[in-house]
Design a protein around this motif. Structure first.
Motif, PDB file in Angstrom:
ATOM      1  N   MET A 229      71.926 -47.068  22.516  1.00  9.36           N
ATOM      2  CA  MET A 229      72.524 -47.860  20.853  1.00  9.36           C
ATOM      3  C   MET A 229      72.924 -46.412  20.687  1.00  9.36           C
ATOM      4  O   MET A 229      72.880 -44.872  20.369  1.00  9.36           O
ATOM      5  CB  MET A 229      71.772 -48.182  20.072  1.00  9.36           C
ATOM      6  CG  MET A 229      72.535 -48.668  18.754  1.00  9.36           C
ATOM      7  SD  MET A 229      71.347 -49.321  17.452  1.00  9.36           S
ATOM      8  CE  MET A 229      71.920 -50.778  17.746  1.00  9.36           C
ATOM      9  N   SER A 230      74.734 -46.250  20.514  1.00 10.10           N
ATOM     10  CA  SER A 230      75.340 -45.301  19.848  1.00 10.10           C
ATOM     11  C   SER A 230      75.451 -44.392  18.962  1.00 10.10           C
ATOM     12  O   SER A 230      74.877 -46.144  17.383  1.00 10.10           O
ATOM     13  CB  SER A 230      76.637 -45.118  20.239  1.00 10.10           C
ATOM     14  OG  SER A 230      77.330 -46.275  19.809  1.00 10.10           O
ATOM     15  N   VAL A 231      75.930 -44.100  18.332  1.00  9.13           N
ATOM     16  CA  VAL A 231      75.523 -43.036  16.601  1.00  9.13           C
ATOM     17  C   VAL A 231      76.597 -44.549  16.048  1.00  9.13           C
ATOM     18  O   VAL A 231      76.526 -44.736  14.570  1.00  9.13           O
ATOM     19  CB  VAL A 231      75.983 -42.093  16.530  1.00  9.13           C
ATOM     20  CG1 VAL A 231      76.488 -41.874  14.782  1.00  9.13           C
ATOM     21  CG2 VAL A 231      75.296 -40.753  16.581  1.00  9.13           C
ATOM     22  N   GLN A 232      77.804 -44.331  16.719  1.00 12.74           N
ATOM     23  CA  GLN A 232      79.065 -45.426  16.129  1.00 12.74           C
ATOM     24  C   GLN A 232      78.628 -46.676  15.414  1.00 12.74           C
ATOM     25  O   GLN A 232      78.535 -47.344  14.723  1.00 12.74           O
ATOM     26  CB  GLN A 232      80.463 -45.779  16.875  1.00 12.74           C
ATOM     27  CG  GLN A 232      81.114 -44.155  16.929  1.00 12.74           C
ATOM     28  CD  GLN A 232      80.501 -43.153  18.163  1.00 12.74           C
ATOM     29  OE1 GLN A 232      79.531 -43.144  18.796  1.00 12.74           O
ATOM     30  NE2 GLN A 232      80.896 -41.641  17.657  1.00 12.74           N
ATOM     31  N   GLU A 233      77.516 -47.354  16.733  1.00 12.61           N
ATOM     32  CA  GLU A 233      76.603 -48.474  16.608  1.00 12.61           C
ATOM     33  C   GLU A 233      75.869 -48.463  15.275  1.00 12.61           C
ATOM     34  O   GLU A 233      75.810 -49.681  14.574  1.00 12.61           O
ATOM     35  CB  GLU A 233      76.066 -49.115  17.642  1.00 12.61           C
ATOM     36  CG  GLU A 233      77.641 -49.228  18.731  1.00 12.61           C
ATOM     37  CD  GLU A 233      76.577 -49.482  20.371  1.00 12.61           C
ATOM     38  OE1 GLU A 233      76.748 -50.083  20.941  1.00 12.61           O
ATOM     39  OE2 GLU A 233      75.565 -49.241  20.571  1.00 12.61           O
ATOM     40  N   ILE A 234      75.674 -47.704  15.173  1.00  8.06           N
ATOM     41  CA  ILE A 234      74.610 -47.512  14.068  1.00  8.06           C
ATOM     42  C   ILE A 234      74.834 -47.572  12.846  1.00  8.06           C
ATOM     43  O   ILE A 234      74.577 -48.191  12.427  1.00  8.06           O
ATOM     44  CB  ILE A 234      73.288 -46.204  14.601  1.00  8.06           C
ATOM     45  CG1 ILE A 234      72.350 -46.465  16.054  1.00  8.06           C
ATOM     46  CG2 ILE A 234      72.512 -45.755  13.368  1.00  8.06           C
ATOM     47  CD1 ILE A 234      71.979 -45.127  16.184  1.00  8.06           C
ATOM     48  N   GLU A 235      76.127 -46.594  12.449  1.00  5.06           N
ATOM     49  CA  GLU A 235      76.631 -46.217  11.355  1.00  5.06           C
ATOM     50  C   GLU A 235      77.599 -47.708  11.046  1.00  5.06           C
ATOM     51  O   GLU A 235      77.227 -48.076  10.050  1.00  5.06           O
ATOM     52  CB  GLU A 235      77.823 -46.183  11.642  1.00  5.06           C
ATOM     53  CG  GLU A 235      77.417 -43.630  11.906  1.00  5.06           C
ATOM     54  CD  GLU A 235      78.651 -43.079  12.022  1.00  5.06           C
ATOM     55  OE1 GLU A 235      79.525 -43.395  12.591  1.00  5.06           O
ATOM     56  OE2 GLU A 235      78.138 -41.610  11.695  1.00  5.06           O
ATOM     57  N   LYS A 236      77.932 -48.749  12.140  1.00  5.66           N
ATOM     58  CA  LYS A 236      78.291 -49.945  11.653  1.00  5.66           C
ATOM     59  C   LYS A 236      77.221 -51.056  11.395  1.00  5.66           C
ATOM     60  O   LYS A 236      77.724 -51.209  10.189  1.00  5.66           O
ATOM     61  CB  LYS A 236      78.877 -50.638  12.887  1.00  5.66           C
ATOM     62  CG  LYS A 236      79.569 -52.058  12.873  1.00  5.66           C
ATOM     63  CD  LYS A 236      80.846 -51.967  14.138  1.00  5.66           C
ATOM     64  CE  LYS A 236      81.179 -50.804  13.674  1.00  5.66           C
ATOM     65  NZ  LYS A 236      83.029 -51.440  14.861  1.00  5.66           N
ATOM     66  N   ALA A 237      76.199 -51.140  11.803  1.00  4.05           N
ATOM     67  CA  ALA A 237      74.177 -51.884  11.284  1.00  4.05           C
ATOM     68  C   ALA A 237      74.411 -51.093   9.969  1.00  4.05           C
ATOM     69  O   ALA A 237      74.083 -52.166   8.684  1.00  4.05           O
ATOM     70  CB  ALA A 237      73.532 -51.470  12.030  1.00  4.05           C
ATOM     71  N   ILE A 238      74.550 -49.957   9.874  1.00  2.34           N
ATOM     72  CA  ILE A 238      74.407 -49.308   8.255  1.00  2.34           C
ATOM     73  C   ILE A 238      75.134 -50.238   7.123  1.00  2.34           C
ATOM     74  O   ILE A 238      74.642 -49.956   6.039  1.00  2.34           O
ATOM     75  CB  ILE A 238      74.157 -47.861   8.452  1.00  2.34           C
ATOM     76  CG1 ILE A 238      73.135 -47.805   9.230  1.00  2.34           C
ATOM     77  CG2 ILE A 238      74.058 -47.280   6.525  1.00  2.34           C
ATOM     78  CD1 ILE A 238      73.103 -46.004   9.859  1.00  2.34           C
ATOM     79  N   GLU A 239      76.103 -50.419   7.951  1.00  3.31           N
ATOM     80  CA  GLU A 239      77.428 -50.837   6.609  1.00  3.31           C
ATOM     81  C   GLU A 239      77.026 -51.699   6.131  1.00  3.31           C
ATOM     82  O   GLU A 239      78.106 -52.325   5.624  1.00  3.31           O
ATOM     83  CB  GLU A 239      78.611 -49.970   7.721  1.00  3.31           C
ATOM     84  CG  GLU A 239      79.123 -49.250   7.171  1.00  3.31           C
ATOM     85  CD  GLU A 239      81.070 -49.197   8.416  1.00  3.31           C
ATOM     86  OE1 GLU A 239      81.041 -49.610   8.575  1.00  3.31           O
ATOM     87  OE2 GLU A 239      80.785 -47.885   8.169  1.00  3.31           O
ATOM     88  N   ASN A 240      76.830 -52.282   6.900  1.00  3.68           N
ATOM     89  CA  ASN A 240      76.105 -53.710   6.657  1.00  3.68           C
ATOM     90  C   ASN A 240      74.330 -54.093   5.993  1.00  3.68           C
ATOM     91  O   ASN A 240      74.289 -55.555   6.013  1.00  3.68           O
ATOM     92  CB  ASN A 240      75.778 -55.381   8.349  1.00  3.68           C
ATOM     93  CG  ASN A 240      77.750 -55.203   8.306  1.00  3.68           C
ATOM     94  OD1 ASN A 240      78.606 -55.288   7.936  1.00  3.68           O
ATOM     95  ND2 ASN A 240      77.512 -54.517   9.613  1.00  3.68           N
ATOM     96  N   LEU A 241      73.893 -53.378   6.012  1.00  2.33           N
ATOM     97  CA  LEU A 241      72.756 -53.090   5.132  1.00  2.33           C
ATOM     98  C   LEU A 241      72.311 -53.358   3.596  1.00  2.33           C
ATOM     99  O   LEU A 241      74.117 -53.019   3.289  1.00  2.33           O
ATOM    100  CB  LEU A 241      71.760 -52.250   5.685  1.00  2.33           C
ATOM    101  CG  LEU A 241      71.326 -52.049   6.546  1.00  2.33           C
ATOM    102  CD1 LEU A 241      70.665 -50.466   7.122  1.00  2.33           C
ATOM    103  CD2 LEU A 241      70.562 -53.008   7.379  1.00  2.33           C
ATOM    104  N   PRO A 242      71.611 -53.943   3.291  1.00  7.75           N
ATOM    105  CA  PRO A 242      72.105 -53.966   1.514  1.00  7.75           C
ATOM    106  C   PRO A 242      71.753 -52.651   0.945  1.00  7.75           C
ATOM    107  O   PRO A 242      71.446 -52.120   1.417  1.00  7.75           O
ATOM    108  CB  PRO A 242      70.557 -55.210   1.559  1.00  7.75           C
ATOM    109  CG  PRO A 242      70.474 -55.856   2.685  1.00  7.75           C
ATOM    110  CD  PRO A 242      71.378 -55.096   3.797  1.00  7.75           C
ATOM    111  N   VAL A 243      71.968 -52.641  -0.451  1.00  6.68           N
ATOM    112  CA  VAL A 243      72.012 -51.248  -1.314  1.00  6.68           C
ATOM    113  C   VAL A 243      70.810 -50.656  -0.926  1.00  6.68           C
ATOM    114  O   VAL A 243      69.752 -49.709  -0.311  1.00  6.68           O
ATOM    115  CB  VAL A 243      72.449 -51.015  -2.037  1.00  6.68           C
ATOM    116  CG1 VAL A 243      72.171 -50.183  -2.415  1.00  6.68           C
ATOM    117  CG2 VAL A 243      74.136 -51.190  -2.328  1.00  6.68           C
ATOM    118  N   ARG A 244      69.660 -51.935  -0.883  1.00  5.90           N
ATOM    119  CA  ARG A 244      67.624 -51.424  -1.117  1.00  5.90           C
ATOM    120  C   ARG A 244      67.495 -51.126   0.457  1.00  5.90           C
ATOM    121  O   ARG A 244      67.212 -49.718   0.496  1.00  5.90           O
ATOM    122  CB  ARG A 244      67.336 -52.209  -1.530  1.00  5.90           C
ATOM    123  CG  ARG A 244      65.433 -52.418  -1.755  1.00  5.90           C
ATOM    124  CD  ARG A 244      64.738 -53.348  -1.804  1.00  5.90           C
ATOM    125  NE  ARG A 244      65.273 -54.964  -1.205  1.00  5.90           N
ATOM    126  CZ  ARG A 244      65.054 -54.419   0.708  1.00  5.90           C
ATOM    127  NH1 ARG A 244      63.976 -53.857   0.702  1.00  5.90           N
ATOM    128  NH2 ARG A 244      64.979 -56.495   1.212  1.00  5.90           N
TER     129      ARG A 244
END
Length: 65
Positions: free
Chosen positions: A1-16
């Motif tokens: 998994m690339s950093v860009q994919e991780i960043e994209k996944a993080i953007e979809n996480l709930p704030v908590r």
């Protein structure tokens, strides 16, 4: 998994969960730092700094915290 994919996944996480992840990353970074310091100490890479601090203390150039 690339950093860009991780960043994209993080953007979809709930704030908590973003906060939980941030806490985990901070702890992980601290662990990595501790490991690096231990390795540097064992290899003698901190000896000059330690000796310099001891010399300054003996010369009265330091003050208590």
């Amino acid at each position: 998994m690339s950093v860009q994919e991780i960043e994209k996944a993080i953007e979809n996480l709930p704030v908590r969960e973003v906060h939980e992840l941030a806490d985990w990353l901070a702890e992980r970074q601290n662990q990595l730092w501790d490991t690096q310091i231990e390795e540097d100490a064992k290899a003698g890479r901190l000896d000059a700094l330690i000796n310099s601090a001891k010399d300054q203390n003996r010369q009265g150039l330091t003050r208590p915290l």
